[in-house]
Design an enzyme around this catalytic site. Structure first.
Site, PDB file in Angstrom:
ATOM      1  N   TYR A  38      43.553  23.997  40.085  1.00 20.91           N
ATOM      2  CA  TYR A  38      42.850  25.180  39.596  1.00 20.91           C
ATOM      3  C   TYR A  38      41.352  24.907  39.454  1.00 20.91           C
ATOM      4  CZ  TYR A  38      41.968  29.332  36.702  1.00 20.91           C
ATOM      5  OH  TYR A  38      41.497  30.516  36.205  1.00 20.91           O
TER       6      TYR A  38
ATOM      7  N   ARG B  56      46.695  43.960  36.890  1.00 20.22           N
ATOM      8  CA  ARG B  56      46.973  43.309  35.606  1.00 20.22           C
ATOM      9  C   ARG B  56      45.747  42.528  35.137  1.00 20.22           C
ATOM     10  NH1 ARG B  56      48.290  37.793  36.336  1.00 20.22           N
ATOM     11  NH2 ARG B  56      48.367  37.192  38.535  1.00 20.22           N
TER      12      ARG B  56
ATOM     13  N   LYS C 178      38.362  26.791  41.557  1.00 21.76           N
ATOM     14  CA  LYS C 178      37.319  27.565  40.892  1.00 21.76           C
ATOM     15  C   LYS C 178      35.931  26.949  41.096  1.00 21.76           C
ATOM     16  CE  LYS C 178      39.869  30.875  39.287  1.00 21.76           C
ATOM     17  NZ  LYS C 178      39.688  32.251  39.794  1.00 21.76           N
TER      18      LYS C 178
END
Length: 244
Positions: A154, A14, A158
């Site tokens: 998050y 996806r 990252k």
């Protein structure tokens, strides 16, 4: 062109991962897709790739699980005989303000986004070293460069991917293996579907629109191609100017 090469793409059923898989296949690469959830989506992506005339296979595994990734990489090498390119695109979000963030939501994001990227690099590295060539492209985010309210987990994951990218690049450069990172801003994917109608958010982007997954795939493809043989340890933003 990537004729005859094998690309392993996590999160390949996806979003950005799928767009990269389609781009690579269109340029002759055989594709091993790693996915965690939707069997139907993975099967459909494999069928779409195979229609281009290359070999494709999907492998269901949680990239956060060290031993499971080790077994999956070994299976991919057995099925495809080599791994030439690794794209780490698998990622999740569990947004929330830090004062109220649950421990499990912090851990889940770190485990998939950062540890998962490490696990894949760790188990593909012996293959790359033996071959004396390889390309690694990691998906980070502008959130890892600038931070983002409500995304402490998050952003941390990252930012960690950026450090991992640079360390990996320095360790493997002597074996003709490059490692770079792509830092998208907001991209039109399932993950951001609930943000698409947020005009205030889009207005913050100088280009006044989100990126298309195919645009991110173009940059990933460039970094995985021979055109980028002299680029390693780099983090390239592709964000419509939001983090400039």
């Amino acid at each position: 062109m990537l004729n005859g090469k094998t690309a392993v793409i996590t999160g390949g059923s996806r979003g950005i991962g799928k767009a990269a898989a389609i781009k690579f296949a269109a340029n002759g690469a055989n594709i091993a897709i790693i996915y965690a959830g939707n069997d139907e989506a993975a099967a459909a992506t494999v069928a779409e790739i195979e229609a281009t005339g290359v070999k494709a296979k999907a492998y269901k595994v949680n990239v956060a699980e060290f031993e499971a990734v080790k077994e999956t990489v070994a299976e991919i090498v057995k099925d495809f005989e080599s791994i030439d390119i690794l794209v780490n695109s698998a990622g999740v979000t569990r947004d929330g303000l830090i004062a109220m963030m649950k421990e499990e939501n912090f851990d889940a994001v770190i485990d998939i986004n950062l540890k998962g990227t490490f696990n894949m690099i760790r188990h593909c590295t012996p293959v790359f070293m033996k071959q004396r060539h390889g390309k690694i492209v990691n998906l980070t985010s502008v959130s890892g460069l600038t931070g983002n309210p409500g995304q402490a987990n998050y952003s941390a994951s990252k930012a960690g991917v950026i450090g991992l990218t640079k360390a990996t690049a320095k360790e493997l450069v002597g074996r003709n293996v490059t490692c770079n990172a792509v830092a998208p801003g907001f991209v039109e994917t399932d993950m951001t579907a609930n943000l698409s109608a947020n005009n205030k958010l889009v207005d913050q982007i100088p280009m006044k629109r989100m990126a298309k997954a195919e645009e991110i795939a173009e940059l990933i493809f460039f970094l995985a191609s021979d055109s980028a043989n002299y680029i390693t340890g780099e983090v390239i933003r592709i964000d419509g100017g939001i983090a400039m």
